[in-house]
Enzyme design. Structure first.
Site, mmCIF file in Angstrom:
data_model
loop_
_atom_site.group_PDB
_atom_site.id
_atom_site.type_symbol
_atom_site.label_atom_id
_atom_site.label_comp_id
_atom_site.label_asym_id
_atom_site.label_seq_id
_atom_site.Cartn_x
_atom_site.Cartn_y
_atom_site.Cartn_z
ATOM 1 N N TYR A 142 0.856 -1.185 0.000
ATOM 2 C CA TYR A 142 0.000 0.000 0.000
ATOM 3 C C TYR A 142 0.888 1.229 0.000
ATOM 4 C CZ TYR A 142 -3.503 3.382 1.714
ATOM 5 O OH TYR A 142 -4.343 4.451 1.860
ATOM 6 N N ASP A 237 9.457 2.767 -0.549
ATOM 7 C CA ASP A 237 8.447 3.469 0.251
ATOM 8 C C ASP A 237 8.706 3.197 1.738
ATOM 9 O OD1 ASP A 237 4.768 3.451 0.339
ATOM 10 O OD2 ASP A 237 6.288 4.405 1.598
ATOM 11 N N LYS A 265 4.794 9.734 8.608
ATOM 12 C CA LYS A 265 4.622 9.223 9.967
ATOM 13 C C LYS A 265 5.639 9.762 10.974
ATOM 14 C CE LYS A 265 2.481 5.110 7.941
ATOM 15 N NZ LYS A 265 1.066 5.103 8.358
#
Ligand code: KE4
Length: 427
Positions: A142, A237, A265
């Site tokens: 994702y 990623d 994050k």
């Protein structure tokens, strides 16, 4: 005092599904989400005053624990002199320099406001840099909700069982080719067929959106070699793994050198921040230096920069990752021991402050298909058996878990005692 149920009803009256991100809705595990009133250290409290040991940590940012005093002070001090400028400010340069110091593969970096924005910008940059349109991703991985990524995606898309999302134009979806994570031969075959058309390969270096699956030896190295051979951009990623599995991220753990890395994050400490950075030759094509356009009203927001700088300072404390890793490993080995004592087949793994557990008697889980063969029903029962005892795992079998430095030995012990009862209950 409002109940969680009443709060959920009120939310559903004005927000689709009552949540602002689908995975929060408990759709896979059943039941209704609780609503958080406040958080501190390893804990969340819901609107009814119930306390939970939190193993999500806002899906990764809260590596220093919720509302760490140093982060709160940085945010408060910054807010007192400005919320957002829409002009450059020195903190952007400071945070950029700090990330570049810690991640040698990055020469230049651009801040955005989410991991999604980082990943879709990275893809646009790779397409602009190569003049090619096709990209390759991995089923179950994702990279946010950008149109090009909602093809066999993980996380909430997988949780809701949506193979692909409606609304993504077929013409665009057709430009996204998917391969199997850890199956280098599936990637080689795609490169054999369309390597000259591939702008980029984008990969989670540790898959954290189909639960947690580590790369097999040679997998990431193989992607690097194939991208070099065919002139494709390797985008790693690290929105989830960056500053989470090690100070230098997963690329430091596995010795891989991306062309572009995406971040999020932890670098925002809970404030909306994403970033993408990489080799100067590629990054200098981003506007205004180059022709590839990307922009954002709140990019480099001073409060977010201040929070991120405070977080990156905290994680560079001597022994931070050694302590975090040791506690996460103890959590995982304790879960396996407790499950074994109850006769429940369980496999766990961890790296730094990230972990996963699978209800399976397979020796390990190294593929998306293997993750899907695990006992999801057992996970759901375990999730609720722990939740009612005050331990909160991700509300989906297809998510990784996260610890913080605030999860001290007493918190881990309390968690393991709850887990032992929960395993006995579901056995
Ligand atoms: P955001 O746009 O949610 O900030 O980041 C997207 C993203 C990109 N890349 C990776 C590897 C990610 O894990 C994410 C987002 N992670 C999910 C948790 N699996 C966010 C939780 C949610 O969607 O609510």
């Amino acid at each position: 005092m409002p109940t969680n149920h009443d709060t959920f009803l009120a939310a559903q009256a004005v927000i689709p599904g009552g949540v602002n991100s689908p995975v929060r809705a408990f759709r896979q595990v059943g039941g209704e989400p609780f609503f958080v009133a406040r958080a501190q250290g390893p804990y969340l409290w819901d609107v009814e005053g119930k306390r939970y040991i939190d193993y999500i940590g806002s899906w990764g940012p809260m590596i220093a624990g919720h509302s760490h005093p140093a982060v709160v002070k940085a945010v408060q001090d910054m807010a007192a002199i400005g919320m957002s400028y829409g002009c450059p400010n020195p903190l952007e340069t400071e945070l950029a320099a700090e990330i570049i110091k810690l991640v040698p593969s990055v020469d230049l970096i651009r801040f955005v406001s989410s991991g999604t924005e980082a990943c879709l910008s990275a893809i646009r940059l790779a397409r602009g840099h190569t003049g090619r349109d096709r990209i390759l991703k991995f089923a179950g991985c994702y990279h946010g909700h950008g149109d090009s990524f909602l093809v066999k995606a993980g996380s909430g898309v997988l949780t809701l069982g949506l193979p692909n999302s409606p609304g993504v134009p077929k013409a665009l979806a057709d430009l996204t080719i998917t391969a199997e994570f850890n199956d280098l031969e599936s990637v080689r075959e795609i490169f054999r067929q369309v390597g000259h058309e591939l702008a980029a390969v984008i990969v989670e270096p540790i898959a954290g959106n189909m639960n947690m699956i580590e790369p097999l030896p040679g997998f990431l190295e193989g992607l690097r070699a194939l991208c070099d051979e065919h002139g494709s951009v390797l985008i790693v990623d690290e929105v989830m793994t960056g500053f989470r599995v090690a100070l230098g991220g997963a690329q430091a753990v596995y010795g891989i050198t991306p062309d572009i890395t995406t971040f999020g994050k932890v670098i925002g400490a809970g404030m909306p921040v994403g970033a993408y950075g990489g080799r100067r030759a590629i990054m200098q094509q981003i506007a205004p230096l180059g022709p590839v356009y990307q922009a954002g009203t709140l990019s480099g927001n001073p409060i977010a920069m201040a929070a991120g700088l405070a977080n990156l300072t905290l994680i560079q404390a001597p022994g931070f990752f050694e302590t975090l890793s040791a506690r996460t490993q103890r959590l995982c080995s304790g879960l396996e021991t407790a499950a074994g004592a109850a006769g429940v087949p369980l496999r766990t793994l961890s790296r730094g402050g990230m972990f996963g557990f699978f209800f399976t008697d397979a020796p390990s889980v190294t593929s998306f298909a293997a993750a899907q063969r695990c006992d999801i029903e057992a996970f759901k029962r375990f999730f609720h058996a722990c939740l009612k005892r005050g331990v909160y795992w991700a509300p989906s079998a297809y998510e990784a878990g996260f610890t913080s430095i605030a999860h001290d030995d007493a918190v881990i012990d309390e968690t393991l005692a709850v887990a032992a009862e929960a395993f006995r209950e579901i056995a």
